[in-house]
Design an enzyme around this catalytic site. Structure first.
Site, PDB file in Angstrom:
ATOM      1  N   HIS A  17       6.608   0.527   9.325  1.00  0.00           N
ATOM      2  CA  HIS A  17       5.580   0.057  10.264  1.00  0.00           C
ATOM      3  C   HIS A  17       6.099   0.121  11.693  1.00  0.00           C
ATOM      4  CE1 HIS A  17       4.240  -2.547   6.655  1.00  0.00           C
ATOM      5  NE2 HIS A  17       3.373  -1.552   6.775  1.00  0.00           N
ATOM      6  N   LYS A  41      -6.697 -12.336  -0.958  1.00  0.00           N
ATOM      7  CA  LYS A  41      -5.419 -11.683  -1.212  1.00  0.00           C
ATOM      8  C   LYS A  41      -4.284 -12.704  -1.145  1.00  0.00           C
ATOM      9  CE  LYS A  41      -2.697  -7.686   0.160  1.00  0.00           C
ATOM     10  NZ  LYS A  41      -2.579  -6.554   1.059  1.00  0.00           N
ATOM     11  N   ARG A  90       2.390   8.152   4.163  1.00  0.00           N
ATOM     12  CA  ARG A  90       3.641   8.422   3.449  1.00  0.00           C
ATOM     13  C   ARG A  90       3.479   9.562   2.460  1.00  0.00           C
ATOM     14  NH1 ARG A  90       4.512   4.257   0.079  1.00  0.00           N
ATOM     15  NH2 ARG A  90       2.370   3.635   0.403  1.00  0.00           N
ATOM     16  N   SER A 127       5.527  -2.289   1.679  1.00  0.00           N
ATOM     17  CA  SER A 127       5.630  -3.754   1.618  1.00  0.00           C
ATOM     18  C   SER A 127       5.706  -4.277   0.192  1.00  0.00           C
ATOM     19  CB  SER A 127       4.460  -4.398   2.352  1.00  0.00           C
ATOM     20  OG  SER A 127       4.541  -4.140   3.727  1.00  0.00           O
TER      21      SER A 127
END
Length: 154
Positions: A17, A41, A90, A127
């Site tokens: 990030h 979440k 990615r 993450s």
């Protein structure tokens, strides 16, 4: 002035990030790191703690700010005057997912998304993996920005 929003949950904020934001500063005058708040979440770190981590990482970069938001990213981007959304990619799977969102966002609001490919050394970092390392007592420091390595503890 070109402003971009870099949205995500950032639970936690990783070196990947950080790299995207720093590289994004070559394109944009200002970047707002936008921490999305989603009550459904379950996050490892509170919203306030994630904001604190990111503010610490960019403490010497006045062109980077941190905000929280709920709802649609494009609505928040419009509200704070951002002309672009910044996203890191990615893998090809990331591209397919992000492309669809970017096209819908553009159609809804005219806001374009700029994609930056992660650097090769950051490609495997996300993450979810970092949280798993932390949950199991591992050393995740290689995957965290230097300024927050001692702060991120589970």
């Amino acid at each position: 002035m070109k402003r971009a929003i870099f949205p995500g949950s950032f639970d936690p904020f990783t070196v990947g990030h950080e790299s995207i934001v720093l590289r994004g500063l070559d394109i944009f005058d200002e970047i707002v790191v936008a921490v999305g708040v989603n009550a459904d979440k379950r996050c490892m770190f509170s919203t306030e703690r994630r904001v604190e981590f990111i503010e610490t990482v960019f403490a010497d970069r006045p062109q980077v700010s941190v905000s929280t938001y709920e709802g649609l990213t494009v609505d928040f981007a419009k509200e704070i005057g951002c002309s672009h959304i910044l996203r890191g990619l990615r893998t090809s799977a990331d591209f397919e997912f992000e492309r669809a969102i970017a096209q819908v966002n553009r159609q809804m609001t005219g806001i374009d998304t700029v994609f930056l490919l992660t650097t090769p050394e950051h490609t495997p970092i996300n993450s979810t993996i970092v949280r798993d390392i932390l949950r199991h007592g591992g050393d995740a420091s290689l995957f965290l920005p230097q300024r927050i390595r001692g702060l991120v503890r589970w």
